[in-house]
Design an enzyme around this catalytic site. Sequence first.
Site, short mmCIF file in Angstrom:
data_model
loop_
_atom_site.label_atom_id
_atom_site.label_comp_id
_atom_site.label_asym_id
_atom_site.label_seq_id
_atom_site.Cartn_x
_atom_site.Cartn_y
_atom_site.Cartn_z
CG ASN A 201 -1.73 1.24 1.39
OD1 ASN A 201 -1.78 2.06 0.46
ND2 ASN A 201 -2.36 1.42 2.54
CG HIS B 262 -5.70 2.04 5.22
ND1 HIS B 262 -5.22 2.95 6.14
CD2 HIS B 262 -4.73 1.11 5.06
CE1 HIS B 262 -4.01 2.56 6.52
NE2 HIS B 262 -3.69 1.46 5.88
CD GLU C 138 -2.74 5.48 6.79
OE1 GLU C 138 -2.74 5.51 5.54
OE2 GLU C 138 -1.83 4.92 7.45
CB SER D 226 5.39 -1.91 11.86
OG SER D 226 4.98 -0.59 12.13
CD GLU E 255 -3.42 -2.33 7.30
OE1 GLU E 255 -2.37 -2.65 6.74
OE2 GLU E 255 -3.94 -1.20 7.17
CE LYS F 120 -0.08 3.13 4.83
NZ LYS F 120 0.03 3.22 6.29
N GLY G 37 2.67 2.24 10.79
CA GLY G 37 3.63 3.32 10.65
C GLY G 37 4.35 3.68 11.94
P1 13P Z 1 3.14 0.34 7.62
O1 13P Z 1 3.61 -0.95 7.03
O2 13P Z 1 3.88 1.55 7.13
O3 13P Z 1 3.05 0.26 9.12
O4 13P Z 1 1.63 0.54 7.10
C1 13P Z 1 0.75 -0.50 7.22
C2 13P Z 1 -0.46 -0.16 6.46
O5 13P Z 1 -1.23 0.71 6.85
C3 13P Z 1 -0.73 -0.87 5.21
O6 13P Z 1 -1.99 -0.57 4.72
#
Ligand code: 13P
Length: 248
Positions: free
Chosen positions: A9, A94, A96, A210, A164, A11, A170
């Site tokens: 992803n 997601h 976010e 992560s 997640e 982002k 992150g």
């Molecule tokens: P990270 O791997 O940067 O922690 O992000 C995970 C994520 O949100 C994947 O959609």
Amino acid sequence: MRKAIIAGNWKMNNTAAQGVELVEALKPLVADAECDVVVCVPFTDIPAVSKALAGSNIRLGAQNVHFAEKGAYTGEISADMLKEYGVEYVIIGHSERRQYFGETDETVNKRMHAALAAGLIPIVCIGESLEERETGKTESVLDVQIREGLKGLDDVSKIVIAYEPVWAIGTGKTATAEQANETIGFIRKTLAEVFCPVCAEKVRIQYGGSMNAKNCKELMAMPEIDGGLIGGASLKSADFAAIVHYNK
Ligand code: 13P
């Protein structure tokens, strides 16, 4: 036997030119992958990355899709617009999106149904916040996200689920392999109750948060974990390729 699926992803990272550069570097590194490999890229990268991926084993995904076929929805993208460029997967809900853009289980549900109707494979994200985990609400939060977000689904094995935990995204703070396995086991048990035991056994459930080249082996060795949704580590071809080859 569920086939593993490792998805990146990106982002809001990589212009189209940078995205092409990344997938060109990635293609030879994952050409012999045994799992499904997906990159979920920003909308504006889709045309160029789609072209760059032609003939490769890397599948293309988007990071969201609107529920209407078309119409007055400024700033949104429809399933048909994605399909035209060979997009096959789409991330929905997601954390976010839920946290910053008002996405709810209801909108997740509508987007998921629209994606399926158009022949896209939704990667539906669920997960608890740190406060919810610390106050013992993880299972009740996931239960609601499953019942409301996946409402009306005839066969849950048509989608991919990404577990997640919000506190692991992150932050460099990964759920332990045992924690992730236990929680994904709970998700599968709930799916068996809400849908059917056979499709719950078939549905692929990824871990996200992560996940990286170092911890992927341990996570992927867990019986309930069928893949990863990778943020930061999907932005470097060598790191992402190492995760794709988690079993090597
Ligand atoms: P990270 O791997 O940067 O922690 O992000 C995970 C994520 O949100 C994947 O959609």
